[in-house]
Design an enzyme around this catalytic site. Structure first.
Site, PDB file in Angstrom:
ATOM      1  N   SER A  72       8.749 -22.233  -0.784  1.00  0.00           N
ATOM      2  CA  SER A  72       9.730 -21.120  -0.280  1.00  0.00           C
ATOM      3  C   SER A  72       9.221 -20.191  -1.633  1.00  0.00           C
ATOM      4  O   SER A  72       9.719 -18.772  -1.040  1.00  0.00           O
ATOM      5  CB  SER A  72      11.056 -21.980  -0.734  1.00  0.00           C
ATOM      6  OG  SER A  72      10.882 -22.903   1.199  1.00  0.00           O
ATOM      7  N   LYS A  75       7.963 -17.059  -0.071  1.00  0.00           N
ATOM      8  CA  LYS A  75       8.329 -16.581   1.107  1.00  0.00           C
ATOM      9  C   LYS A  75       9.354 -14.715   0.754  1.00  0.00           C
ATOM     10  O   LYS A  75       8.756 -13.669   1.263  1.00  0.00           O
ATOM     11  CB  LYS A  75      10.422 -17.069   1.472  1.00  0.00           C
ATOM     12  CG  LYS A  75      10.500 -18.289   2.388  1.00  0.00           C
ATOM     13  CD  LYS A  75      11.398 -19.183   1.889  1.00  0.00           C
ATOM     14  CE  LYS A  75      10.980 -20.416   2.672  1.00  0.00           C
ATOM     15  NZ  LYS A  75      12.502 -21.412   2.715  1.00  0.00           N
ATOM     16  N   TYR A 196       4.006 -20.106   8.764  1.00  0.00           N
ATOM     17  CA  TYR A 196       4.395 -20.397   8.163  1.00  0.00           C
ATOM     18  C   TYR A 196       4.313 -21.653   7.252  1.00  0.00           C
ATOM     19  O   TYR A 196       4.000 -21.062   5.670  1.00  0.00           O
ATOM     20  CB  TYR A 196       5.341 -20.256   8.653  1.00  0.00           C
ATOM     21  CG  TYR A 196       7.173 -21.457   7.637  1.00  0.00           C
ATOM     22  CD1 TYR A 196       7.432 -19.993   6.603  1.00  0.00           C
ATOM     23  CD2 TYR A 196       7.439 -22.195   7.923  1.00  0.00           C
ATOM     24  CE1 TYR A 196       8.968 -21.341   5.524  1.00  0.00           C
ATOM     25  CE2 TYR A 196       8.369 -22.947   6.801  1.00  0.00           C
ATOM     26  CZ  TYR A 196       8.637 -21.786   5.572  1.00  0.00           C
ATOM     27  OH  TYR A 196      10.197 -22.589   4.925  1.00  0.00           O
ATOM     28  N   TYR A 248      19.468 -20.622  -2.518  1.00  0.00           N
ATOM     29  CA  TYR A 248      19.782 -21.188  -1.831  1.00  0.00           C
ATOM     30  C   TYR A 248      21.777 -21.212  -2.132  1.00  0.00           C
ATOM     31  O   TYR A 248      22.381 -20.348  -2.278  1.00  0.00           O
ATOM     32  CB  TYR A 248      19.833 -22.586  -1.455  1.00  0.00           C
ATOM     33  CG  TYR A 248      18.058 -22.183  -1.135  1.00  0.00           C
ATOM     34  CD1 TYR A 248      17.307 -21.094  -0.194  1.00  0.00           C
ATOM     35  CD2 TYR A 248      17.271 -23.356  -1.963  1.00  0.00           C
ATOM     36  CE1 TYR A 248      15.997 -21.768   0.274  1.00  0.00           C
ATOM     37  CE2 TYR A 248      15.911 -23.001  -2.187  1.00  0.00           C
ATOM     38  CZ  TYR A 248      15.421 -22.069  -1.118  1.00  0.00           C
ATOM     39  OH  TYR A 248      14.191 -22.100   0.112  1.00  0.00           O
ATOM     40  N   VAL A 266       9.771 -26.089  -2.858  1.00  0.00           N
ATOM     41  CA  VAL A 266      10.467 -27.821  -2.758  1.00  0.00           C
ATOM     42  C   VAL A 266       8.973 -28.333  -4.261  1.00  0.00           C
ATOM     43  O   VAL A 266       8.588 -29.276  -4.173  1.00  0.00           O
ATOM     44  CB  VAL A 266      10.861 -27.691  -1.693  1.00  0.00           C
ATOM     45  CG1 VAL A 266      11.600 -28.062  -0.858  1.00  0.00           C
ATOM     46  CG2 VAL A 266       9.560 -27.982  -0.669  1.00  0.00           C
TER      47      VAL A 266
END
Ligand code: DON
Length: 414
Positions: A72, A75, A196, A248, A266
Protein backbone atom coordinates in the site's frame (compact mmCIF):
# COMPACT_ATOMS: atom_id res chain seq x y z
CA UNK A 1 34.88 6.72 18.31
CA UNK A 2 35.46 9.32 15.56
CA UNK A 3 32.35 10.74 13.88
CA UNK A 4 31.76 9.27 10.43
CA UNK A 5 30.38 12.09 8.26
CA UNK A 6 29.17 9.54 5.69
CA UNK A 7 26.52 8.25 8.06
CA UNK A 8 28.12 4.97 9.25
CA UNK A 9 28.50 3.76 12.85
CA UNK A 10 29.93 6.50 15.05
CA UNK A 11 27.81 9.11 13.29
CA UNK A 12 25.44 10.51 15.93
CA UNK A 13 22.41 10.29 13.62
CA UNK A 14 23.14 6.64 12.78
CA UNK A 15 23.71 5.86 16.43
CA UNK A 16 20.35 7.42 17.31
CA UNK A 17 18.66 5.27 14.64
CA UNK A 18 20.38 2.14 16.06
CA UNK A 19 19.02 3.01 19.49
CA UNK A 20 15.49 3.51 18.12
CA UNK A 21 15.66 0.08 16.45
CA UNK A 22 16.94 -1.56 19.63
CA UNK A 23 13.95 -0.21 21.54
CA UNK A 24 11.46 -1.01 18.75
CA UNK A 25 12.69 -4.63 18.77
CA UNK A 26 11.20 -4.99 22.28
CA UNK A 27 7.73 -5.09 20.63
CA UNK A 28 6.80 -8.78 20.35
CA UNK A 29 3.21 -8.43 19.14
CA UNK A 30 1.85 -8.64 15.62
CA UNK A 31 1.76 -11.22 12.84
CA UNK A 32 3.11 -11.41 9.30
CA UNK A 33 0.38 -10.91 6.65
CA UNK A 34 -0.65 -14.23 5.14
CA UNK A 35 -3.83 -13.38 3.20
CA UNK A 36 -1.40 -12.98 0.28
CA UNK A 37 0.22 -16.42 0.78
CA UNK A 38 3.64 -15.45 -0.58
CA UNK A 39 4.01 -12.65 2.04
CA UNK A 40 3.96 -15.26 4.84
CA UNK A 41 7.35 -16.56 3.70
CA UNK A 42 9.31 -13.47 4.84
CA UNK A 43 11.61 -13.60 7.88
CA UNK A 44 9.51 -11.94 10.63
CA UNK A 45 12.62 -10.77 12.49
CA UNK A 46 13.90 -8.48 9.72
CA UNK A 47 14.09 -4.91 11.07
CA UNK A 48 15.38 -1.73 9.44
CA UNK A 49 15.21 2.04 9.57
CA UNK A 50 16.57 4.63 7.15
CA UNK A 51 16.39 8.41 7.06
CA UNK A 52 17.28 10.64 4.12
CA UNK A 53 17.48 14.40 4.48
CA UNK A 54 16.34 16.90 1.87
CA UNK A 55 20.05 17.53 1.29
CA UNK A 56 20.41 13.88 0.22
CA UNK A 57 22.28 12.67 3.32
CA UNK A 58 21.42 9.04 4.03
CA UNK A 59 21.46 7.20 7.37
CA UNK A 60 20.46 3.62 8.10
CA UNK A 61 20.39 0.98 10.81
CA UNK A 62 19.46 -2.70 10.69
CA UNK A 63 18.67 -4.60 7.48
CA UNK A 64 18.16 -1.45 5.43
CA UNK A 65 19.04 -3.22 2.17
CA UNK A 66 16.59 -6.11 2.69
CA UNK A 67 13.93 -6.08 -0.03
CA UNK A 68 10.20 -6.45 0.56
CA UNK A 69 7.11 -5.57 -1.46
CA UNK A 70 5.90 -1.98 -1.26
CA UNK A 71 2.18 -2.92 -1.12
CA UNK A 72 0.00 0.00 0.00
CA UNK A 73 2.95 2.38 0.24
CA UNK A 74 2.69 2.52 -3.57
CA UNK A 75 -0.70 4.25 -3.21
CA UNK A 76 0.35 7.84 -2.39
CA UNK A 77 3.02 7.79 -5.11
CA UNK A 78 0.56 6.55 -7.74
CA UNK A 79 -1.91 9.17 -6.46
CA UNK A 80 0.81 11.80 -7.03
CA UNK A 81 1.22 10.53 -10.61
CA UNK A 82 -2.55 10.69 -11.16
CA UNK A 83 -2.65 14.28 -9.87
CA UNK A 84 0.24 15.19 -12.16
CA UNK A 85 -1.49 13.58 -15.16
CA UNK A 86 -5.07 14.69 -14.61
CA UNK A 87 -5.21 17.43 -11.97
CA UNK A 88 -7.14 17.56 -8.72
CA UNK A 89 -10.63 18.05 -10.13
CA UNK A 90 -10.56 15.07 -12.48
CA UNK A 91 -8.92 12.71 -9.96
CA UNK A 92 -11.31 13.71 -7.21
CA UNK A 93 -14.37 13.29 -9.38
CA UNK A 94 -13.50 9.57 -9.01
CA UNK A 95 -12.26 9.41 -5.41
CA UNK A 96 -12.86 11.44 -2.23
CA UNK A 97 -10.62 13.35 0.18
CA UNK A 98 -11.88 12.01 3.49
CA UNK A 99 -10.44 9.52 5.99
CA UNK A 100 -12.72 6.50 6.03
CA UNK A 101 -12.12 5.49 9.65
CA UNK A 102 -12.30 1.95 8.33
CA UNK A 103 -9.80 -0.83 7.56
CA UNK A 104 -7.75 -0.69 4.34
CA UNK A 105 -9.87 -3.29 2.55
CA UNK A 106 -13.27 -1.97 3.65
CA UNK A 107 -16.22 -1.90 1.28
CA UNK A 108 -16.66 1.81 1.55
CA UNK A 109 -18.08 4.27 -0.93
CA UNK A 110 -19.13 7.82 -0.06
CA UNK A 111 -22.69 9.09 -0.79
CA UNK A 112 -21.54 10.21 -4.26
CA UNK A 113 -20.48 6.62 -5.03
CA UNK A 114 -16.75 7.34 -4.84
CA UNK A 115 -14.27 5.54 -2.58
CA UNK A 116 -13.60 7.73 0.48
CA UNK A 117 -9.95 8.44 -0.40
CA UNK A 118 -7.12 7.24 -2.69
CA UNK A 119 -5.23 5.40 0.08
CA UNK A 120 -7.74 2.68 0.97
CA UNK A 121 -7.82 -0.26 -1.44
CA UNK A 122 -11.05 0.77 -3.22
CA UNK A 123 -9.68 4.27 -3.87
CA UNK A 124 -6.22 3.04 -4.82
CA UNK A 125 -7.61 0.62 -7.43
CA UNK A 126 -9.53 3.54 -8.99
CA UNK A 127 -6.53 5.90 -8.79
CA UNK A 128 -4.20 3.37 -10.40
CA UNK A 129 -6.74 2.83 -13.20
CA UNK A 130 -6.83 6.59 -13.90
CA UNK A 131 -3.19 6.56 -15.09
CA UNK A 132 -3.27 6.98 -18.83
CA UNK A 133 -1.49 4.40 -21.03
CA UNK A 134 -2.45 2.39 -24.14
CA UNK A 135 -2.20 -1.05 -22.46
CA UNK A 136 -2.18 -2.47 -18.91
CA UNK A 137 1.50 -3.34 -19.36
CA UNK A 138 2.31 0.24 -20.40
CA UNK A 139 0.34 1.57 -17.44
CA UNK A 140 2.31 -0.59 -15.03
CA UNK A 141 5.56 0.54 -16.68
CA UNK A 142 4.60 4.20 -16.19
CA UNK A 143 3.84 3.53 -12.55
CA UNK A 144 7.07 1.57 -12.11
CA UNK A 145 9.10 4.33 -13.75
CA UNK A 146 7.63 7.10 -11.56
CA UNK A 147 8.05 5.12 -8.34
CA UNK A 148 11.63 4.41 -9.47
CA UNK A 149 12.21 8.15 -9.97
CA UNK A 150 10.97 8.79 -6.43
CA UNK A 151 13.40 6.10 -5.17
CA UNK A 152 16.26 7.19 -7.44
CA UNK A 153 16.82 3.65 -8.71
CA UNK A 154 15.07 1.13 -10.94
CA UNK A 155 12.53 -0.83 -8.89
CA UNK A 156 11.75 -4.45 -9.86
CA UNK A 157 8.57 -6.50 -9.73
CA UNK A 158 8.39 -9.49 -7.38
CA UNK A 159 6.66 -11.89 -9.78
CA UNK A 160 5.84 -14.42 -7.06
CA UNK A 161 4.11 -11.93 -4.77
CA UNK A 162 2.24 -10.50 -7.74
CA UNK A 163 1.08 -13.98 -8.84
CA UNK A 164 0.14 -14.82 -5.26
CA UNK A 165 -2.08 -11.73 -4.90
CA UNK A 166 -3.50 -12.20 -8.39
CA UNK A 167 -4.56 -15.76 -7.44
CA UNK A 168 -6.18 -14.75 -4.15
CA UNK A 169 -7.22 -11.07 -4.51
CA UNK A 170 -10.96 -11.63 -4.85
CA UNK A 171 -11.90 -9.02 -2.28
CA UNK A 172 -10.03 -6.39 -4.29
CA UNK A 173 -11.82 -7.58 -7.44
CA UNK A 174 -15.09 -7.19 -5.54
CA UNK A 175 -14.08 -3.62 -4.67
CA UNK A 176 -13.30 -3.12 -8.35
CA UNK A 177 -16.78 -4.29 -9.33
CA UNK A 178 -18.44 -2.04 -6.76
CA UNK A 179 -16.51 1.01 -7.94
CA UNK A 180 -17.29 0.11 -11.56
CA UNK A 181 -21.00 -0.14 -10.71
CA UNK A 182 -20.81 3.24 -8.94
CA UNK A 183 -19.23 4.86 -12.01
CA UNK A 184 -15.92 5.60 -10.27
CA UNK A 185 -13.70 3.01 -12.01
CA UNK A 186 -12.67 4.26 -15.46
CA UNK A 187 -11.87 0.83 -16.99
CA UNK A 188 -12.54 -2.91 -16.64
CA UNK A 189 -12.02 -4.68 -13.32
CA UNK A 190 -9.45 -7.26 -14.47
CA UNK A 191 -7.37 -4.59 -16.21
CA UNK A 192 -7.48 -2.31 -13.13
CA UNK A 193 -6.78 -4.91 -10.46
CA UNK A 194 -3.91 -6.69 -12.26
CA UNK A 195 -1.97 -3.41 -12.60
CA UNK A 196 -2.83 -2.56 -8.98
CA UNK A 197 -1.50 -5.98 -7.84
CA UNK A 198 1.68 -5.34 -9.83
CA UNK A 199 2.26 -1.88 -8.34
CA UNK A 200 1.85 -3.43 -4.86
CA UNK A 201 4.47 -6.11 -5.69
CA UNK A 202 7.31 -3.69 -6.50
CA UNK A 203 10.36 -4.47 -4.38
CA UNK A 204 11.83 -1.76 -2.14
CA UNK A 205 14.17 -1.43 0.83
CA UNK A 206 13.84 0.80 3.89
CA UNK A 207 16.48 3.00 2.26
CA UNK A 208 14.29 3.30 -0.87
CA UNK A 209 11.29 4.32 1.23
CA UNK A 210 13.40 6.97 2.98
CA UNK A 211 14.45 8.37 -0.42
CA UNK A 212 10.88 8.32 -1.73
CA UNK A 213 9.75 10.15 1.41
CA UNK A 214 12.64 12.59 1.13
CA UNK A 215 11.50 13.42 -2.41
CA UNK A 216 8.08 14.40 -1.04
CA UNK A 217 9.78 16.26 1.85
CA UNK A 218 11.89 18.10 -0.74
CA UNK A 219 8.91 19.50 -2.67
CA UNK A 220 8.92 16.72 -5.28
CA UNK A 221 12.63 16.82 -6.19
CA UNK A 222 14.69 13.69 -5.51
CA UNK A 223 17.48 15.09 -3.31
CA UNK A 224 20.18 12.80 -4.75
CA UNK A 225 19.35 12.63 -8.49
CA UNK A 226 17.90 16.18 -8.47
CA UNK A 227 15.11 15.00 -10.79
CA UNK A 228 11.81 16.86 -10.27
CA UNK A 229 9.49 13.86 -10.04
CA UNK A 230 6.35 15.88 -9.29
CA UNK A 231 5.70 19.58 -8.70
CA UNK A 232 5.85 21.06 -5.20
CA UNK A 233 2.07 21.47 -5.36
CA UNK A 234 1.51 17.77 -6.08
CA UNK A 235 4.00 16.81 -3.33
CA UNK A 236 2.05 18.96 -0.85
CA UNK A 237 -1.30 17.54 -1.96
CA UNK A 238 0.03 13.99 -1.59
CA UNK A 239 1.35 14.74 1.91
CA UNK A 240 -2.05 16.19 2.85
CA UNK A 241 -3.81 12.93 2.03
CA UNK A 242 -1.09 10.91 3.80
CA UNK A 243 -1.67 13.04 6.91
CA UNK A 244 -5.40 12.43 7.04
CA UNK A 245 -5.74 8.95 5.51
CA UNK A 246 -2.33 7.23 5.37
CA UNK A 247 -2.74 5.02 8.43
CA UNK A 248 -6.37 3.96 7.79
CA UNK A 249 -8.42 3.53 10.97
CA UNK A 250 -5.33 4.46 13.00
CA UNK A 251 -4.86 7.84 11.27
CA UNK A 252 -6.10 9.77 14.31
CA UNK A 253 -3.87 8.03 16.85
CA UNK A 254 -0.96 8.26 14.43
CA UNK A 255 -1.41 12.04 14.09
CA UNK A 256 -1.57 12.24 17.88
CA UNK A 257 1.48 10.10 18.67
CA UNK A 258 3.72 10.52 15.61
CA UNK A 259 2.45 13.63 13.83
CA UNK A 260 4.05 12.94 10.44
CA UNK A 261 2.33 12.20 7.10
CA UNK A 262 2.87 8.47 6.55
CA UNK A 263 1.80 5.36 4.65
CA UNK A 264 2.04 1.75 5.66
CA UNK A 265 2.00 -1.48 3.65
CA UNK A 266 1.22 -5.10 4.54
CA UNK A 267 4.74 -6.03 3.40
CA UNK A 268 5.88 -4.45 6.70
CA UNK A 269 7.12 -1.09 5.44
CA UNK A 270 6.11 2.40 6.52
CA UNK A 271 7.20 5.66 4.93
CA UNK A 272 6.94 8.86 6.99
CA UNK A 273 7.80 12.43 6.05
CA UNK A 274 8.87 15.56 7.87
CA UNK A 275 8.32 18.19 5.16
CA UNK A 276 11.41 20.26 4.49
CA UNK A 277 13.62 17.93 6.54
CA UNK A 278 13.52 14.13 6.22
CA UNK A 279 11.99 11.08 4.64
CA UNK A 280 12.03 8.01 6.86
CA UNK A 281 11.55 4.36 5.89
CA UNK A 282 11.05 1.54 8.38
CA UNK A 283 10.58 -2.17 7.82
CA UNK A 284 9.46 -4.99 10.11
CA UNK A 285 7.00 -7.59 8.74
CA UNK A 286 4.86 -8.28 11.83
CA UNK A 287 1.66 -6.21 11.59
CA UNK A 288 -0.83 -4.97 14.17
CA UNK A 289 -4.59 -5.49 13.73
CA UNK A 290 -4.86 -2.40 11.50
CA UNK A 291 -2.29 -3.87 9.07
CA UNK A 292 0.50 -1.47 10.10
CA UNK A 293 3.99 -2.75 11.04
CA UNK A 294 3.98 -3.13 14.85
CA UNK A 295 7.71 -2.51 15.38
CA UNK A 296 7.70 0.09 12.61
CA UNK A 297 4.97 2.01 14.42
CA UNK A 298 6.96 1.89 17.66
CA UNK A 299 10.15 2.97 15.84
CA UNK A 300 8.44 5.98 14.24
CA UNK A 301 6.75 6.95 17.50
CA UNK A 302 10.15 6.96 19.25
CA UNK A 303 11.87 8.72 16.36
CA UNK A 304 9.23 11.45 16.24
CA UNK A 305 9.68 12.07 19.97
CA UNK A 306 13.49 11.91 20.07
CA UNK A 307 14.10 13.94 16.89
CA UNK A 308 11.19 16.35 17.49
CA UNK A 309 9.67 15.45 14.12
CA UNK A 310 6.01 15.92 15.07
CA UNK A 311 4.58 18.53 12.68
CA UNK A 312 2.40 20.01 15.38
CA UNK A 313 5.18 20.52 17.88
CA UNK A 314 7.09 23.76 18.09
CA UNK A 315 9.75 24.47 20.67
CA UNK A 316 11.30 27.76 19.70
CA UNK A 317 10.47 31.35 18.85
CA UNK A 318 10.93 32.24 15.18
CA UNK A 319 14.48 33.40 14.40
CA UNK A 320 14.73 37.15 13.86
CA UNK A 321 15.19 38.01 10.18
CA UNK A 322 16.96 41.24 11.14
CA UNK A 323 20.74 41.22 10.82
CA UNK A 324 21.12 44.93 11.53
CA UNK A 325 18.78 47.88 12.03
CA UNK A 326 20.42 51.30 11.82
CA UNK A 327 18.79 54.72 12.23
CA UNK A 328 20.56 57.27 10.03
CA UNK A 329 21.37 60.89 10.98
CA UNK A 330 18.57 62.13 8.70
CA UNK A 331 16.01 60.08 10.62
CA UNK A 332 15.83 57.32 8.00
CA UNK A 333 16.28 53.67 8.70
CA UNK A 334 18.27 50.85 7.08
CA UNK A 335 17.24 47.29 7.91
CA UNK A 336 19.43 44.43 6.70
CA UNK A 337 17.62 41.10 6.59
CA UNK A 338 19.14 37.60 6.52
CA UNK A 339 18.18 33.98 5.84
CA UNK A 340 14.75 32.94 4.56
CA UNK A 341 12.06 35.61 4.60
CA UNK A 342 8.57 34.21 5.01
CA UNK A 343 5.31 35.66 6.28
CA UNK A 344 6.29 35.69 9.95
CA UNK A 345 9.68 37.25 9.12
CA UNK A 346 7.90 40.20 7.47
CA UNK A 347 5.58 40.44 10.46
CA UNK A 348 8.66 40.68 12.73
CA UNK A 349 10.22 43.26 10.40
CA UNK A 350 7.12 45.45 10.48
CA UNK A 351 6.89 45.14 14.25
CA UNK A 352 10.57 45.91 14.90
CA UNK A 353 10.66 48.85 12.47
CA UNK A 354 7.58 50.30 14.15
CA UNK A 355 9.20 49.91 17.56
CA UNK A 356 12.50 51.50 16.40
CA UNK A 357 10.53 54.44 14.95
CA UNK A 358 8.94 55.03 18.33
CA UNK A 359 5.63 53.42 17.45
CA UNK A 360 4.98 54.88 14.00
CA UNK A 361 7.08 53.94 10.95
CA UNK A 362 5.74 57.04 9.19
CA UNK A 363 8.08 58.97 11.48
CA UNK A 364 11.09 57.51 9.67
CA UNK A 365 11.85 59.71 6.64
CA UNK A 366 12.74 56.67 4.54
CA UNK A 367 13.19 52.97 5.15
CA UNK A 368 15.69 50.86 3.20
CA UNK A 369 15.20 47.11 3.40
CA UNK A 370 18.38 45.35 2.31
CA UNK A 371 17.97 41.75 1.07
CA UNK A 372 21.68 41.23 0.23
CA UNK A 373 22.12 38.56 2.96
CA UNK A 374 18.74 36.90 2.28
CA UNK A 375 18.72 33.39 0.75
CA UNK A 376 15.05 33.16 -0.25
CA UNK A 377 11.85 35.20 -0.09
CA UNK A 378 8.50 33.38 0.15
CA UNK A 379 5.51 34.40 -1.96
CA UNK A 380 3.50 36.03 0.84
CA UNK A 381 6.58 37.95 2.03
CA UNK A 382 7.39 39.06 -1.52
CA UNK A 383 3.87 40.41 -1.98
CA UNK A 384 4.06 42.37 1.29
CA UNK A 385 7.51 43.81 0.56
CA UNK A 386 6.54 44.74 -3.00
CA UNK A 387 3.40 46.49 -1.74
CA UNK A 388 5.50 48.42 0.79
CA UNK A 389 8.02 49.50 -1.87
CA UNK A 390 5.16 50.61 -4.14
CA UNK A 391 3.81 52.83 -1.36
CA UNK A 392 0.73 50.63 -0.93
CA UNK A 393 1.45 49.81 2.71
CA UNK A 394 0.53 51.58 5.92
CA UNK A 395 4.12 52.77 6.25
CA UNK A 396 3.80 56.45 5.40
CA UNK A 397 7.52 56.83 4.71
CA UNK A 398 9.22 55.86 1.46
CA UNK A 399 10.24 52.21 1.44
CA UNK A 400 13.09 51.10 -0.78
CA UNK A 401 14.07 47.45 -1.21
CA UNK A 402 17.67 46.57 -2.13
CA UNK A 403 17.43 43.19 -3.88
CA UNK A 404 20.64 42.43 -5.81
CA UNK A 405 19.69 38.77 -6.45
CA UNK A 406 16.13 39.64 -7.65
CA UNK A 407 14.61 37.43 -4.95
CA UNK A 408 11.28 39.27 -5.08
CA UNK A 409 10.91 38.63 -8.79
CA UNK A 410 11.85 34.97 -8.32
CA UNK A 411 9.19 34.56 -5.61
CA UNK A 412 6.50 36.44 -7.54
CA UNK A 413 7.02 34.62 -10.83
CA UNK A 414 7.40 31.16 -9.21
O1 DON B 1 -4.53 -4.75 -1.78
C1 DON B 1 -3.98 -5.33 -0.84
O2 DON B 1 -4.62 -5.93 0.01
C2 DON B 1 -2.47 -5.28 -0.76
N1 DON B 1 -1.88 -5.41 -2.07
C3 DON B 1 -2.02 -4.00 -0.13
C4 DON B 1 -2.69 -3.72 1.22
C5 DON B 1 -1.84 -2.95 2.15
O3 DON B 1 -0.65 -2.89 2.04
C6 DON B 1 -2.53 -2.37 3.33
N2 DON B 1 -1.63 -1.59 4.14
N3 DON B 1 -1.22 -1.71 5.25
Amino acid sequence: MPIDPAGGAGNPVTDALEEVLRRAAEVQSGAVADYIPELALIDPELLAISATSVLGHQYSAGSSEAEFTIQSISKPFVYALALADLGVEEVHSHVGFEPSGEPFNAISLDPAGRPANPLINAGAIVTSALIDAPTPQARFERIRSVLSAFAGRELQLDERVYASESETGHRNRALGHLTLAAGALPRGVADATEVYFQQCALLVTAADLAMMGATLANAGVNPVTNVEVVTSEVARQTLSLMTSCGMYDRAGEWAFRVGMPAKSGVGGGIVAVKPGQFGVGVFSPRLDEAGNSARGTRALTLLSQEFELNLLEHHHAPASPIQELAVTASGGMTVSLRGEIDFIAVEQLVHDVREAAGGDPADASSITIDLTAVTRVGLAAARLLTAAAAGRSAWGSTVQVVDPSHLLAVALTG
